[in-house]
Motif scaffolding. Structure first.
Motif, PDB file in Angstrom:
ATOM      1  N   PRO A  81      64.147  62.601  81.438  1.00 18.24           N
ATOM      2  CA  PRO A  81      64.757  63.069  82.392  1.00 18.24           C
ATOM      3  C   PRO A  81      66.379  64.431  82.211  1.00 18.24           C
ATOM      4  O   PRO A  81      65.983  64.627  80.210  1.00 18.24           O
ATOM      5  CB  PRO A  81      65.674  61.527  82.637  1.00 18.24           C
ATOM      6  N   ALA A  87      71.526  60.767  87.438  1.00 19.14           N
ATOM      7  CA  ALA A  87      70.199  61.387  88.628  1.00 19.14           C
ATOM      8  C   ALA A  87      70.927  61.133  90.433  1.00 19.14           C
ATOM      9  O   ALA A  87      69.803  61.268  91.118  1.00 19.14           O
ATOM     10  CB  ALA A  87      69.356  59.187  88.594  1.00 19.14           C
ATOM     11  N   VAL A 122      65.295  62.708  89.501  1.00 12.67           N
ATOM     12  CA  VAL A 122      65.769  61.579  89.896  1.00 12.67           C
ATOM     13  C   VAL A 122      64.321  60.569  89.640  1.00 12.67           C
ATOM     14  O   VAL A 122      64.771  60.021  88.915  1.00 12.67           O
ATOM     15  CB  VAL A 122      65.875  61.386  91.597  1.00 12.67           C
ATOM     16  N   PHE A 125      63.619  59.838  85.660  1.00 11.52           N
ATOM     17  CA  PHE A 125      64.665  58.605  85.176  1.00 11.52           C
ATOM     18  C   PHE A 125      64.569  57.049  85.777  1.00 11.52           C
ATOM     19  O   PHE A 125      65.063  56.419  84.984  1.00 11.52           O
ATOM     20  CB  PHE A 125      66.611  58.660  86.070  1.00 11.52           C
ATOM     21  N   VAL A 126      63.357  57.291  86.427  1.00 10.21           N
ATOM     22  CA  VAL A 126      62.752  56.023  86.218  1.00 10.21           C
ATOM     23  C   VAL A 126      62.234  55.455  85.048  1.00 10.21           C
ATOM     24  O   VAL A 126      60.843  55.660  85.435  1.00 10.21           O
ATOM     25  CB  VAL A 126      62.266  55.561  87.400  1.00 10.21           C
ATOM     26  N   VAL A 133      66.105  53.426  89.496  1.00  6.84           N
ATOM     27  CA  VAL A 133      66.255  54.311  88.475  1.00  6.84           C
ATOM     28  C   VAL A 133      67.772  53.242  88.438  1.00  6.84           C
ATOM     29  O   VAL A 133      67.981  52.478  89.092  1.00  6.84           O
ATOM     30  CB  VAL A 133      66.994  55.640  89.445  1.00  6.84           C
ATOM     31  N   GLU A 137      71.962  55.167  84.283  1.00 10.54           N
ATOM     32  CA  GLU A 137      71.718  57.021  84.655  1.00 10.54           C
ATOM     33  C   GLU A 137      72.562  57.655  85.881  1.00 10.54           C
ATOM     34  O   GLU A 137      72.007  58.441  86.218  1.00 10.54           O
ATOM     35  CB  GLU A 137      70.517  56.653  84.997  1.00 10.54           C
ATOM     36  N   PHE A 154      67.649  54.791  95.602  1.00  9.17           N
ATOM     37  CA  PHE A 154      66.976  55.013  94.172  1.00  9.17           C
ATOM     38  C   PHE A 154      66.088  54.583  93.633  1.00  9.17           C
ATOM     39  O   PHE A 154      65.535  54.274  92.641  1.00  9.17           O
ATOM     40  CB  PHE A 154      68.134  55.535  92.915  1.00  9.17           C
TER      41      PHE A 154
END
Length: 173
Positions: A81, A87, A122, A125-126, A133, A137, A154
């Motif tokens: 990320p 995010a 995005v 970031f998970v 997320v 983040e 998200f």
């Protein structure tokens, strides 16, 4: 002294576009990039003189541990990320791009490619095995504001649908 890493030139340029001149608000600037050494650490320096007010502006980014190979345009980063955009900021980039798709097919394809790439950022970031997320983040006021409007956007499932939709639309044009 550690600097946030801009993984690619595209990511650094996007960061610069999202940060207007603090003195006059001008968003365009003739940025020059150079490799610099600060306190024994190499960094990427982006310098410009604001065309609106003549203020000197400089941003410093850390260098990635390894080069991210270009995988088409835009290439914002590798599998990790972002450290320079959170995010929420990435989803805002996708929203802005998809809200202003030009009628010219070539230009529309570029805009949708940005939207798809931003949603892909995005998704990075998970964490593995998670379905959304995490709250930590989002570290900028802009990113937090996007999350506050609709935190459900998200969730991984929704992000995958959005990414795939932008990709499909871009291919159909």
């Amino acid at each position: 002294m550690a600097f946030a890493v801009a993984r690619t030139r595209d990511e650094a340029q996007l960061y610069l576009e999202l940060h207007p001149c603090p003195d006059c608000g001008e968003t365009d600037a003739p940025w020059e990039q150079a490799l610099v050494e600060i306190e024994g650490e190499l960094a990427s320096s982006w310098f410009a003189v604001c065309p609106g007010c003549a203020a000197e502006r400089e941003y410093l980014f850390g260098l990635p541990a390894r080069e991210t190979p270009a995988q088409g345009w835009p290439t914002f980063g590798g599998p990790e990320p972002s450290e320079v955009l959170d995010a929420g900021q990435w989803l805002d980039v996708a929203d802005r791009a998809s809200a202003d798709v030009p009628t010219d097919p070539a230009e529309a394809g570029k805009v949708l490619a940005v939207a798809q790439a931003a949603v892909t950022e995005v998704i990075k970031f998970v964490p593995a095995g998670a379905d959304a997320v995490p709250a930590d983040e989002f570290w900028t006021p802009e990113g937090l504001a996007v999350r506050e409007v609709d935190p459900g956007r998200f969730r991984l499932e929704r992000l995958l649908i959005a990414r795939d939709l932008y990709g499909r639309l871009g291919r159909e044009i």
